[in-house]
Design a protein around this motif. Structure first.
Motif, PDB file in Angstrom:
ATOM      1  N   GLU A   1      -6.711  -0.270  -1.015  1.00 27.32           N
ATOM      2  CA  GLU A   1      -6.322  -0.283   0.454  1.00 27.32           C
ATOM      3  C   GLU A   1      -7.769  -0.529   1.313  1.00 27.32           C
ATOM      4  O   GLU A   1      -7.521  -1.339   2.155  1.00 27.32           O
ATOM      5  CB  GLU A   1      -6.573   1.430   0.755  1.00 27.32           C
ATOM      6  CG  GLU A   1      -4.988   2.165   0.272  1.00 27.32           C
ATOM      7  CD  GLU A   1      -5.191   3.549   0.436  1.00 27.32           C
ATOM      8  OE1 GLU A   1      -5.949   4.121   0.863  1.00 27.32           O
ATOM      9  OE2 GLU A   1      -4.109   4.168   0.642  1.00 27.32           O
ATOM     10  N   GLU A   2      -8.973  -0.317   0.507  1.00 25.02           N
ATOM     11  CA  GLU A   2     -10.003  -1.136   1.251  1.00 25.02           C
ATOM     12  C   GLU A   2      -9.989  -2.581   1.243  1.00 25.02           C
ATOM     13  O   GLU A   2     -10.284  -3.294   2.346  1.00 25.02           O
ATOM     14  CB  GLU A   2     -11.390  -0.807   0.482  1.00 25.02           C
ATOM     15  CG  GLU A   2     -12.516  -0.645   1.407  1.00 25.02           C
ATOM     16  CD  GLU A   2     -13.652  -0.102   0.604  1.00 25.02           C
ATOM     17  OE1 GLU A   2     -14.717  -0.951   0.424  1.00 25.02           O
ATOM     18  OE2 GLU A   2     -13.848   1.202   0.556  1.00 25.02           O
ATOM     19  N   GLY A   3      -9.580  -3.037   0.334  1.00 23.19           N
ATOM     20  CA  GLY A   3      -9.516  -4.699   0.317  1.00 23.19           C
ATOM     21  C   GLY A   3      -8.339  -5.209   1.064  1.00 23.19           C
ATOM     22  O   GLY A   3      -8.584  -6.353   1.765  1.00 23.19           O
ATOM     23  N   ILE A   4      -7.177  -4.647   1.190  1.00 21.90           N
ATOM     24  CA  ILE A   4      -6.190  -4.963   2.221  1.00 21.90           C
ATOM     25  C   ILE A   4      -6.808  -4.640   3.555  1.00 21.90           C
ATOM     26  O   ILE A   4      -6.652  -5.805   4.366  1.00 21.90           O
ATOM     27  CB  ILE A   4      -4.901  -3.997   1.932  1.00 21.90           C
ATOM     28  CG1 ILE A   4      -4.308  -4.714   0.484  1.00 21.90           C
ATOM     29  CG2 ILE A   4      -3.934  -4.077   3.037  1.00 21.90           C
ATOM     30  CD1 ILE A   4      -3.126  -3.717   0.062  1.00 21.90           C
ATOM     31  N   GLU A   5      -7.175  -3.820   4.004  1.00 19.88           N
ATOM     32  CA  GLU A   5      -7.869  -3.475   5.246  1.00 19.88           C
ATOM     33  C   GLU A   5      -9.049  -4.748   5.575  1.00 19.88           C
ATOM     34  O   GLU A   5      -8.911  -5.180   6.624  1.00 19.88           O
ATOM     35  CB  GLU A   5      -8.586  -2.223   5.484  1.00 19.88           C
ATOM     36  CG  GLU A   5      -7.571  -0.814   5.480  1.00 19.88           C
ATOM     37  CD  GLU A   5      -8.587   0.445   5.294  1.00 19.88           C
ATOM     38  OE1 GLU A   5      -9.580   0.529   5.366  1.00 19.88           O
ATOM     39  OE2 GLU A   5      -7.867   1.301   5.185  1.00 19.88           O
TER      40      GLU A   5
ATOM     41  N   VAL B   1       0.829  -0.984  -0.053  1.00 18.86           N
ATOM     42  CA  VAL B   1      -0.129  -0.223   0.251  1.00 18.86           C
ATOM     43  C   VAL B   1       0.814   1.235  -0.002  1.00 18.86           C
ATOM     44  O   VAL B   1       0.784   2.255  -0.967  1.00 18.86           O
ATOM     45  CB  VAL B   1      -0.911   0.116   0.993  1.00 18.86           C
ATOM     46  CG1 VAL B   1      -1.741   1.399   1.499  1.00 18.86           C
ATOM     47  CG2 VAL B   1      -2.019  -1.309   1.219  1.00 18.86           C
ATOM     48  N   GLY B   2       1.940   1.283   0.844  1.00 16.85           N
ATOM     49  CA  GLY B   2       2.742   2.490   0.946  1.00 16.85           C
ATOM     50  C   GLY B   2       3.453   2.754  -0.532  1.00 16.85           C
ATOM     51  O   GLY B   2       3.529   3.520  -1.005  1.00 16.85           O
ATOM     52  N   GLY B   3       3.867   1.658  -1.031  1.00 19.59           N
ATOM     53  CA  GLY B   3       4.483   1.577  -2.538  1.00 19.59           C
ATOM     54  C   GLY B   3       3.481   2.096  -3.578  1.00 19.59           C
ATOM     55  O   GLY B   3       3.714   3.025  -4.440  1.00 19.59           O
TER      56      GLY B   3
ATOM     57  N   GLY C   1      -7.485   6.567 -10.738  1.00 18.29           N
ATOM     58  CA  GLY C   1      -6.645   6.122  -9.918  1.00 18.29           C
ATOM     59  C   GLY C   1      -6.798   6.207  -8.362  1.00 18.29           C
ATOM     60  O   GLY C   1      -6.392   5.546  -7.678  1.00 18.29           O
ATOM     61  N   GLU C   2      -7.365   7.261  -7.940  1.00 14.25           N
ATOM     62  CA  GLU C   2      -7.550   7.494  -6.423  1.00 14.25           C
ATOM     63  C   GLU C   2      -8.837   6.409  -6.134  1.00 14.25           C
ATOM     64  O   GLU C   2      -8.628   5.609  -5.155  1.00 14.25           O
ATOM     65  CB  GLU C   2      -8.215   8.932  -6.350  1.00 14.25           C
ATOM     66  CG  GLU C   2      -7.361  10.049  -6.219  1.00 14.25           C
ATOM     67  CD  GLU C   2      -7.939  11.335  -6.167  1.00 14.25           C
ATOM     68  OE1 GLU C   2      -9.329  11.400  -6.135  1.00 14.25           O
ATOM     69  OE2 GLU C   2      -7.159  12.528  -6.332  1.00 14.25           O
ATOM     70  N   GLN C   3      -9.688   6.122  -7.004  1.00 14.57           N
ATOM     71  CA  GLN C   3     -10.563   5.091  -6.649  1.00 14.57           C
ATOM     72  C   GLN C   3      -9.844   3.732  -6.713  1.00 14.57           C
ATOM     73  O   GLN C   3     -10.185   2.852  -5.895  1.00 14.57           O
ATOM     74  CB  GLN C   3     -11.676   4.842  -7.953  1.00 14.57           C
ATOM     75  CG  GLN C   3     -12.722   6.142  -7.720  1.00 14.57           C
ATOM     76  CD  GLN C   3     -13.609   6.226  -8.677  1.00 14.57           C
ATOM     77  OE1 GLN C   3     -13.553   5.458  -9.769  1.00 14.57           O
ATOM     78  NE2 GLN C   3     -14.732   7.045  -8.392  1.00 14.57           N
ATOM     79  N   ALA C   4      -9.029   3.420  -7.656  1.00 10.11           N
ATOM     80  CA  ALA C   4      -8.274   2.163  -7.791  1.00 10.11           C
ATOM     81  C   ALA C   4      -7.587   1.981  -6.446  1.00 10.11           C
ATOM     82  O   ALA C   4      -7.422   1.100  -5.600  1.00 10.11           O
ATOM     83  CB  ALA C   4      -7.457   2.129  -8.784  1.00 10.11           C
ATOM     84  N   LEU C   5      -6.920   3.041  -6.046  1.00 11.34           N
ATOM     85  CA  LEU C   5      -5.983   2.873  -4.788  1.00 11.34           C
ATOM     86  C   LEU C   5      -6.809   2.720  -3.626  1.00 11.34           C
ATOM     87  O   LEU C   5      -6.502   1.825  -2.715  1.00 11.34           O
ATOM     88  CB  LEU C   5      -5.186   4.188  -4.648  1.00 11.34           C
ATOM     89  CG  LEU C   5      -4.248   4.354  -3.412  1.00 11.34           C
ATOM     90  CD1 LEU C   5      -3.214   3.139  -3.512  1.00 11.34           C
ATOM     91  CD2 LEU C   5      -3.407   5.717  -3.282  1.00 11.34           C
ATOM     92  N   GLU C   6      -8.085   3.607  -3.397  1.00 13.86           N
ATOM     93  CA  GLU C   6      -8.840   3.323  -2.365  1.00 13.86           C
ATOM     94  C   GLU C   6      -9.535   1.762  -2.372  1.00 13.86           C
ATOM     95  O   GLU C   6      -9.652   1.366  -1.122  1.00 13.86           O
ATOM     96  CB  GLU C   6     -10.048   4.211  -2.432  1.00 13.86           C
ATOM     97  CG  GLU C   6      -9.816   5.774  -2.132  1.00 13.86           C
ATOM     98  CD  GLU C   6     -10.931   6.688  -2.374  1.00 13.86           C
ATOM     99  OE1 GLU C   6     -12.067   6.268  -2.652  1.00 13.86           O
ATOM    100  OE2 GLU C   6     -10.734   8.007  -2.570  1.00 13.86           O
ATOM    101  N   MET C   7      -9.839   1.491  -3.485  1.00  9.93           N
ATOM    102  CA  MET C   7     -10.312  -0.148  -3.684  1.00  9.93           C
ATOM    103  C   MET C   7      -9.289  -0.893  -3.153  1.00  9.93           C
ATOM    104  O   MET C   7      -9.472  -1.872  -2.359  1.00  9.93           O
ATOM    105  CB  MET C   7     -10.826  -0.342  -4.862  1.00  9.93           C
ATOM    106  CG  MET C   7     -12.182   0.252  -5.391  1.00  9.93           C
ATOM    107  SD  MET C   7     -12.618   0.084  -6.949  1.00  9.93           S
ATOM    108  CE  MET C   7     -12.900  -1.470  -6.944  1.00  9.93           C
TER     109      MET C   7
ATOM    110  N   GLY D   1       3.645   5.647  -5.439  1.00 12.98           N
ATOM    111  CA  GLY D   1       3.612   5.547  -6.920  1.00 12.98           C
ATOM    112  C   GLY D   1       2.414   6.414  -7.667  1.00 12.98           C
ATOM    113  O   GLY D   1       2.540   7.294  -8.605  1.00 12.98           O
ATOM    114  N   ALA D   2       1.539   6.370  -6.597  1.00 13.49           N
ATOM    115  CA  ALA D   2       0.131   7.012  -6.977  1.00 13.49           C
ATOM    116  C   ALA D   2       0.569   8.503  -7.159  1.00 13.49           C
ATOM    117  O   ALA D   2       0.267   9.476  -7.892  1.00 13.49           O
ATOM    118  CB  ALA D   2      -0.954   6.882  -6.394  1.00 13.49           C
ATOM    119  N   GLU D   3       1.243   8.869  -6.177  1.00 14.55           N
ATOM    120  CA  GLU D   3       1.533  10.404  -5.698  1.00 14.55           C
ATOM    121  C   GLU D   3       2.728  10.883  -6.993  1.00 14.55           C
ATOM    122  O   GLU D   3       2.363  11.995  -7.439  1.00 14.55           O
ATOM    123  CB  GLU D   3       2.298  10.468  -4.390  1.00 14.55           C
ATOM    124  CG  GLU D   3       1.407  10.575  -3.200  1.00 14.55           C
ATOM    125  CD  GLU D   3       1.967  10.442  -1.858  1.00 14.55           C
ATOM    126  OE1 GLU D   3       3.337  10.731  -1.535  1.00 14.55           O
ATOM    127  OE2 GLU D   3       1.381  10.230  -0.848  1.00 14.55           O
ATOM    128  N   ALA D   4       3.607   9.940  -7.184  1.00 15.97           N
ATOM    129  CA  ALA D   4       4.420  10.302  -8.186  1.00 15.97           C
ATOM    130  C   ALA D   4       3.713  10.489  -9.546  1.00 15.97           C
ATOM    131  O   ALA D   4       4.058  11.294 -10.227  1.00 15.97           O
ATOM    132  CB  ALA D   4       5.815   9.304  -8.416  1.00 15.97           C
TER     133      ALA D   4
END
Length: 182
Positions: A105-109, A40-42, A97-103, A46-49
Motif C-alpha cells: 500500500e505504501e509503495g502504491i501511495e 490494493v482492494g483485492g 502478511g500485514e507488513q507485506a500489505l502495508e509495504m 485476500g489478506a482478510e480472507a
C-alpha cells in the motif's frame, strides 16, 4: 488576423492535438491509479480472507489440543507449549502478511504521489507550451501582416516609379516629336 484564416486554423488544430494528447495521457494515468486501487482492494480482501482462514485453522488446532488435554492425563504442560508455539507461528505469519500489505500500500501511495507530482509538472509545462504556442501564432500573424504591408508599399512604390518612368518616356517622346517636326 481573422479567426477563420488557414494559419489560425492550423494553430488551432495543433493546440487541440496537444490538449487531447495531454488528456489521453491523464486518462491513462487515472486508469493506472484505478487499477492500483483495485489491486490494493483485492490484496486487502485476500489478506482478510487469509486471516479468517488462519483464525479458523488456529481455532481448529486449539480445539484438537483441548480435546487431547481433556483425554490425556498429565498432558497439560506439553499441550500448553504446543499451543504457544502454534500461536507464535500464526502471529508471525499474520504480522508478516500485514507488513507485506502495508509495504505494498505504501509503495502504491508513493507511486501515486509521484504520479500526481509528475502530472502537476506536466500541466505546468503544457501551460508554458500553450503560452509559447499562442505567442508564436501571434508573432507569425504579425510577421505575415507586416510582410503583406511591406509588399503592398513596395508595389505602390514600384508602381509610382514605373508610372514616373513612363511619364518621363512620354515626355521625351513628345520632346523628340517636337524636335522632329520642327
Amino acid at each position: 488576423m481573422p479567426e477563420d484564416n488557414p494559419l489560425s486554423m492550423a494553430f488551432e488544430v495543433q493546440r487541440r492535438a496537444i490538449e487531447q494528447s495531454n488528456e489521453a495521457f491523464k486518462r491513462s494515468l487515472q486508469f493506472q491509479k484505478q487499477l492500483s486501487e483495485s489491486l490494493v482492494g483485492g490484496l486487502e480482501s485476500g489478506a482478510e480472507a487469509q486471516q479468517r482462514s488462519a483464525e479458523m485453522t488456529r481455532d481448529a488446532m486449539h480445539s484438537q489440543l483441548d480435546m487431547i488435554e481433556s483425554t490425556v492425563p498429565g498432558s497439560v504442560a506439553g499441550i500448553e507449549q504446543v499451543r504457544e508455539a502454534i500461536d507464535e507461528q500464526f502471529d508471525a505469519v499474520e504480522q508478516a502478511g500485514e507488513q507485506a500489505l502495508e509495504m505494498t500500500e505504501e509503495g502504491i501511495e508513493n507511486a501515486e504521489e509521484a504520479t500526481e507530482a509528475y502530472v502537476d509538472s506536466l500541466d505546468e509545462q503544457l501551460s508554458a507550451l500553450l503560452d509559447a504556442h499562442a505567442d508564436l501564432e501571434a508573432q507569425t500573424g504579425q510577421f505575415l501582416d507586416q510582410t503583406e504591408s511591406q509588399l503592398e508599399q513596395l508595389r505602390e512604390q514600384s508602381q509610382a516609379q514605373v508610372d514616373e518612368q513612363i511619364e518621363q518616356l512620354l515626355e521625351r517622346i513628345e520632346s523628340l516629336r517636337s524636335e522632329i517636326e520642327s
